[in-house]
Design a protein around this motif. Structure first.
Motif, PDB file in Angstrom:
ATOM      1  N   TYR B   6       0.795  -1.141   0.133  1.00 14.57           N
ATOM      2  CA  TYR B   6      -0.130  -0.044  -0.116  1.00 14.57           C
ATOM      3  C   TYR B   6       0.892   1.133   0.044  1.00 14.57           C
ATOM      4  O   TYR B   6       1.719   1.469   0.858  1.00 14.57           O
ATOM      5  CB  TYR B   6      -0.959  -0.132   1.178  1.00 14.57           C
ATOM      6  CG  TYR B   6      -1.814   1.296   1.316  1.00 14.57           C
ATOM      7  CD1 TYR B   6      -2.276   1.814   0.048  1.00 14.57           C
ATOM      8  CD2 TYR B   6      -2.093   1.817   2.503  1.00 14.57           C
ATOM      9  CE1 TYR B   6      -3.415   2.961   0.462  1.00 14.57           C
ATOM     10  CE2 TYR B   6      -2.867   3.009   2.798  1.00 14.57           C
ATOM     11  CZ  TYR B   6      -3.337   3.496   1.506  1.00 14.57           C
ATOM     12  OH  TYR B   6      -4.186   4.571   1.756  1.00 14.57           O
ATOM     13  N   ILE B   7       0.702   2.180  -0.942  1.00 15.74           N
ATOM     14  CA  ILE B   7       1.464   3.256  -1.359  1.00 15.74           C
ATOM     15  C   ILE B   7       1.882   4.195   0.057  1.00 15.74           C
ATOM     16  O   ILE B   7       2.776   4.781   0.283  1.00 15.74           O
ATOM     17  CB  ILE B   7       0.963   3.993  -2.378  1.00 15.74           C
ATOM     18  CG1 ILE B   7       2.034   5.251  -2.732  1.00 15.74           C
ATOM     19  CG2 ILE B   7      -0.173   4.587  -2.070  1.00 15.74           C
ATOM     20  CD1 ILE B   7       3.281   4.788  -3.531  1.00 15.74           C
ATOM     21  N   LEU B   8       0.643   4.330   0.921  1.00 12.84           N
ATOM     22  CA  LEU B   8       0.664   5.041   1.916  1.00 12.84           C
ATOM     23  C   LEU B   8       1.211   4.408   3.358  1.00 12.84           C
ATOM     24  O   LEU B   8       1.146   5.109   4.448  1.00 12.84           O
ATOM     25  CB  LEU B   8      -0.653   5.699   2.329  1.00 12.84           C
ATOM     26  CG  LEU B   8      -1.241   6.576   1.019  1.00 12.84           C
ATOM     27  CD1 LEU B   8      -2.454   7.368   1.600  1.00 12.84           C
ATOM     28  CD2 LEU B   8      -0.349   7.473   0.908  1.00 12.84           C
ATOM     29  N   PRO B  30      -0.797  -4.280  -5.389  1.00 17.64           N
ATOM     30  CA  PRO B  30      -1.377  -3.376  -4.325  1.00 17.64           C
ATOM     31  C   PRO B  30      -2.827  -3.594  -3.957  1.00 17.64           C
ATOM     32  O   PRO B  30      -3.443  -4.558  -4.335  1.00 17.64           O
ATOM     33  CB  PRO B  30      -1.751  -1.865  -5.716  1.00 17.64           C
ATOM     34  CG  PRO B  30      -0.908  -2.474  -6.855  1.00 17.64           C
ATOM     35  CD  PRO B  30      -0.723  -3.738  -6.760  1.00 17.64           C
ATOM     36  N   HIS B  34      -7.198   1.783   1.929  1.00 17.64           N
ATOM     37  CA  HIS B  34      -8.287   2.624   2.275  1.00 17.64           C
ATOM     38  C   HIS B  34      -8.459   3.199   0.877  1.00 17.64           C
ATOM     39  O   HIS B  34      -7.672   3.614   0.139  1.00 17.64           O
ATOM     40  CB  HIS B  34      -7.318   3.879   3.106  1.00 17.64           C
ATOM     41  CG  HIS B  34      -8.156   5.156   3.451  1.00 17.64           C
ATOM     42  ND1 HIS B  34      -8.931   5.246   4.375  1.00 17.64           N
ATOM     43  CD2 HIS B  34      -7.947   6.158   2.715  1.00 17.64           C
ATOM     44  CE1 HIS B  34      -9.714   6.532   4.157  1.00 17.64           C
ATOM     45  NE2 HIS B  34      -8.932   6.941   3.189  1.00 17.64           N
ATOM     46  N   MET B 115      -4.896  11.170   9.978  1.00 20.03           N
ATOM     47  CA  MET B 115      -4.899  11.304   8.660  1.00 20.03           C
ATOM     48  C   MET B 115      -5.965  10.719   7.873  1.00 20.03           C
ATOM     49  O   MET B 115      -6.694  11.042   6.884  1.00 20.03           O
ATOM     50  CB  MET B 115      -3.702  10.778   8.272  1.00 20.03           C
ATOM     51  CG  MET B 115      -3.233  11.270   6.699  1.00 20.03           C
ATOM     52  SD  MET B 115      -1.580  10.842   6.387  1.00 20.03           S
ATOM     53  CE  MET B 115      -1.662   9.213   5.724  1.00 20.03           C
ATOM     54  N   LEU B 116      -6.269   9.327   8.319  1.00 20.62           N
ATOM     55  CA  LEU B 116      -7.209   8.391   7.713  1.00 20.62           C
ATOM     56  C   LEU B 116      -8.538   8.075   8.426  1.00 20.62           C
ATOM     57  O   LEU B 116      -9.312   7.445   8.236  1.00 20.62           O
ATOM     58  CB  LEU B 116      -6.662   7.243   7.245  1.00 20.62           C
ATOM     59  CG  LEU B 116      -5.530   7.139   6.197  1.00 20.62           C
ATOM     60  CD1 LEU B 116      -4.852   5.874   5.855  1.00 20.62           C
ATOM     61  CD2 LEU B 116      -5.689   8.032   5.009  1.00 20.62           C
ATOM     62  N   ASP B 172       2.648  13.694  10.377  1.00 26.21           N
ATOM     63  CA  ASP B 172       1.318  13.146   9.856  1.00 26.21           C
ATOM     64  C   ASP B 172       0.319  13.064  11.017  1.00 26.21           C
ATOM     65  O   ASP B 172      -0.780  12.936  11.000  1.00 26.21           O
ATOM     66  CB  ASP B 172       1.539  12.076   9.088  1.00 26.21           C
ATOM     67  CG  ASP B 172       2.059  12.187   7.694  1.00 26.21           C
ATOM     68  OD1 ASP B 172       1.902  13.327   7.363  1.00 26.21           O
ATOM     69  OD2 ASP B 172       2.309  11.301   7.038  1.00 26.21           O
ATOM     70  N   PRO B 200       5.032   9.073  -0.094  1.00 29.53           N
ATOM     71  CA  PRO B 200       4.319  10.248  -0.082  1.00 29.53           C
ATOM     72  C   PRO B 200       4.595  10.790   1.487  1.00 29.53           C
ATOM     73  O   PRO B 200       4.157  10.112   2.492  1.00 29.53           O
ATOM     74  CB  PRO B 200       2.794   9.961  -0.061  1.00 29.53           C
ATOM     75  CG  PRO B 200       3.001   8.855  -1.349  1.00 29.53           C
ATOM     76  CD  PRO B 200       4.000   8.027  -0.803  1.00 29.53           C
ATOM     77  N   GLY B 201       4.706  12.061   1.305  1.00 24.09           N
ATOM     78  CA  GLY B 201       5.151  12.678   3.038  1.00 24.09           C
ATOM     79  C   GLY B 201       6.614  12.469   3.237  1.00 24.09           C
ATOM     80  O   GLY B 201       7.112  13.521   4.183  1.00 24.09           O
ATOM     81  N   HIS B 203      10.028  13.505   1.651  1.00 22.69           N
ATOM     82  CA  HIS B 203      10.440  13.899   0.277  1.00 22.69           C
ATOM     83  C   HIS B 203      11.920  13.528   0.112  1.00 22.69           C
ATOM     84  O   HIS B 203      12.619  13.506   0.974  1.00 22.69           O
ATOM     85  CB  HIS B 203      10.187  15.456   0.171  1.00 22.69           C
ATOM     86  CG  HIS B 203       8.619  15.757   0.219  1.00 22.69           C
ATOM     87  ND1 HIS B 203       8.029  15.909  -0.969  1.00 22.69           N
ATOM     88  CD2 HIS B 203       7.856  15.928   1.339  1.00 22.69           C
ATOM     89  CE1 HIS B 203       6.619  16.145  -0.510  1.00 22.69           C
ATOM     90  NE2 HIS B 203       6.664  16.238   0.872  1.00 22.69           N
ATOM     91  N   ARG B 204      12.406  13.390  -1.121  1.00 25.62           N
ATOM     92  CA  ARG B 204      13.916  13.408  -1.520  1.00 25.62           C
ATOM     93  C   ARG B 204      14.530  14.731  -1.026  1.00 25.62           C
ATOM     94  O   ARG B 204      13.988  15.666  -1.028  1.00 25.62           O
ATOM     95  CB  ARG B 204      14.147  13.037  -2.985  1.00 25.62           C
ATOM     96  CG  ARG B 204      13.757  13.999  -3.953  1.00 25.62           C
ATOM     97  CD  ARG B 204      14.023  13.466  -5.333  1.00 25.62           C
ATOM     98  NE  ARG B 204      13.196  12.508  -5.727  1.00 25.62           N
ATOM     99  CZ  ARG B 204      12.892  12.148  -7.065  1.00 25.62           C
ATOM    100  NH1 ARG B 204      14.039  12.311  -7.846  1.00 25.62           N
ATOM    101  NH2 ARG B 204      12.002  11.199  -7.345  1.00 25.62           N
ATOM    102  N   HIS B 206      15.976  17.652  -2.624  1.00 24.50           N
ATOM    103  CA  HIS B 206      16.389  18.021  -3.686  1.00 24.50           C
ATOM    104  C   HIS B 206      17.608  19.138  -3.710  1.00 24.50           C
ATOM    105  O   HIS B 206      18.286  18.965  -5.028  1.00 24.50           O
ATOM    106  CB  HIS B 206      15.064  19.035  -4.104  1.00 24.50           C
ATOM    107  CG  HIS B 206      13.988  18.742  -4.351  1.00 24.50           C
ATOM    108  ND1 HIS B 206      13.826  18.321  -5.701  1.00 24.50           N
ATOM    109  CD2 HIS B 206      12.883  18.039  -3.669  1.00 24.50           C
ATOM    110  CE1 HIS B 206      12.325  17.721  -5.847  1.00 24.50           C
ATOM    111  NE2 HIS B 206      11.879  17.539  -4.432  1.00 24.50           N
TER     112      HIS B 206
END
Lengths: 280, 217
Positions: B6-8, B30, B34, B115-116, B172, B200-201, B203-204, B206
């Motif tokens: 799950y991506i999250l 996947p 949610h 969050m969810l 989060d 997500p949440g 970040h790399r 930059h």
């Protein structure tokens, strides 16, 4: 509360996930209860038992604390046959509901927040596009928006220049139309429906109507959740917490024309729930 | 290797992250956690009666604990992620793998509530999350004074990967990381690893990418 936003429609539940036990939630600071009362029927009530008007549309249950002067806005594409309707699911964000919509309207952040998906360095320039407040429809529209994207959609195989149109038909809702990789000439529809819990807290209900016969539904949901969750941490750290409607310390650039029009439109209607009125 | 993903989910991300860092190929399946609640469907409960994700399948092997998956991937592809083999270090790595479950329960629990909109006692989850973060901060501060950046030494191990995601995503669940300078430096060190992937949440970095002008030249 004299804010005319009280007469607007707001999403308060995902229809497919709402059962008879229902959901206790907040709408503009007021506790409300939403529950399913039949296979195609729902009810929304305030704490004192007063029933609120309801609509079931675009996968969600909509209600209003006031007396809506207009029917819920139309998304004609939602009824076109062949589109996959995607319930993305709720995400809570500790931000102003207006900030959530404003972020959705912004393109310039793509290469930095949605890196290698919706944008990538060095392709950071937002070319000139058109923005207007359409008087007849009373909506904000941005058109002829173009942006280079490494992976514009789940169905996109490689980098393409994507065309966008943005539409704000209600103070906390935005509809985005973008190039549909499998069907050139058609637009994919991606919406952001925002439920204002308080002026600095919202439940966000993204929803989509896509032409994509290939992707698994779970992949479509996860793609959009990934994008939105990349935004969430940014949204929760924006200062000031409320969206400033008057020019102050922020200096907009050409890329921010949609945001400027959105704020102007909010101000014109005195839509101020979640807004900061005095410049700081 | 097939990962029910799950991506999250920070626990799923641990497995994706170590796979990326060790060059291990994963096939992602996947799971609609949610809003669909697919992890509680009969098919997935048959695979994992605990009703949790991730689940890792490799041939006949089925793993349902993310720490076990990290150890498996490291042992197969990159044993240096299991440490040098020194008894004290190996035990410390096990200690941190166990500690990571406290992070999942506290910080992860607060995140799911915030969050969810999952049910839970937010204040209690946040309080136990802060307690765990303070322990982690103290341990990492000691490491820094020794000149080491990671949990058990100068090189990252599965222990760092097991603890990283829920800590990085603490905000989060409305738990700020500002009071923990050693944790923030450690998070940065993990994000700077060669082959690091984001979720997500998270970040790399930059600022560590080549300048755009140089890239196009």
């Amino acid at each position: 509360m004299s804010d005319p936003m009280i007469d607007e429609w707001y999403p308060v539940a995902l229809f497919s996930k709402l059962d008879a036990a229902g959901r206790d939630t907040l709408l503009m600071g007021h506790p409300i209860h939403v529950a399913r009362t039949g296979s195609e029927r729902v009810a929304a009530t305030e704490a004192d038992g007063r029933s609120l008007p309801v609509r079931i549309r675009y996968g969600h249950v909509w209600t209003s604390l006031g007396e809506p002067k207009k029917e819920l806005f139309d998304i004609p594409e939602a009824d076109e046959p062949g589109r996959r309707l995607v319930d993305v699911g709720v995400v809570r964000v500790r931000c102003s509901p207006l900030r959530a919509v404003e972020n959705f309207l912004d393109i310039a952040h793509f290469p930095f927040v949605h890196t290698d998906i919706l944008g990538a360095e060095p392709h950071t320039e937002v070319e000139k596009y058109d923005v207007e407040i359409r008087e007849k429809e009373d909506e904000v529209w941005a058109t002829k928006v173009k942006f280079f994207q490494p992976q514009a959609a789940k169905s996109a195989a490689g980098g393409i220049t994507t065309d966008y149109m943005y539409r704000v038909p209600a103070p906390t809702c935005s509809v985005l139309y973008k190039t549909c990789p499998p069907r050139p000439g058609e637009w994919d529809v991606i919406t952001l429906f925002v439920q204002p819990l308080t002026e600095e807290l919202c439940d966000v209900w993204p929803w989509m109507a896509l032409y994509d016969d290939e992707a698994d539904m779970t992949d479509l949901i996860h793609f959009q959740q990934m994008i939105f969750l990349q935004d969430r941490s940014i949204l929760e750290n924006q200062i000031p917490r409320r969206l400033p409607l008057d020019p102050g310390m922020e200096i907009p650039t050409r890329a921010d024309m949609t945001s400027v029009a959105y704020r102007r439109w909010l101000k014109r209607h005195n839509y101020t729930y979640g807004a900061q009125l005095v410049a700081q | 290797m097939k990962l029910y993903d799950y991506i999250l989910s920070p626990s799923c991300y641990k497995v994706r992250l170590l796979a990326a860092l060790t060059g291990t190929q994963l096939t992602l399946r996947p799971v609609d956690f949610h809003p669909g609640g697919e992890h509680l469907s009969p098919a997935l409960l048959a695979l994992n009666p605990a009703g949790s994700i991730p689940i890792l399948e490799d041939g006949e092997l089925v793993l349902t604990e993310s720490s076990a998956m990290l150890v498996y991937i490291a042992a197969k592809a990159a044993p240096e992620w299991l440490g040098s083999g020194d008894p004290a270090e190996s035990a410390q790595i096990q200690q941190w793998l166990s500690f990571s479950h406290r992070l999942t329960a506290s910080l992860g629990g607060a995140r799911l509530v915030e969050m969810l909109l999952r049910p839970g006692d937010l204040a209690a989850l946040q309080a136990s999350g802060v307690k765990a973060l303070r322990e982690l901060e103290a341990a990492l501060a000691v490491q820094r004074m020794k000149g080491d950046i990671f949990l058990t030494g100068s090189k990252p191990t599965v222990a760092d990967i097991a603890c990283f995601p829920y800590v990085a995503l603490a905000p989060d669940g409305s738990i700020a990381l500002d009071p923990y300078p050693s944790i923030r430096l450690w998070l940065r060190a993990v994000r700077a690893l060669d082959g690091f992937i984001e979720m997500p949440g998270i970040h790399r970095l930059h600022e560590l990418k080549p300048e755009p002008a140089k890239e196009t030249a």
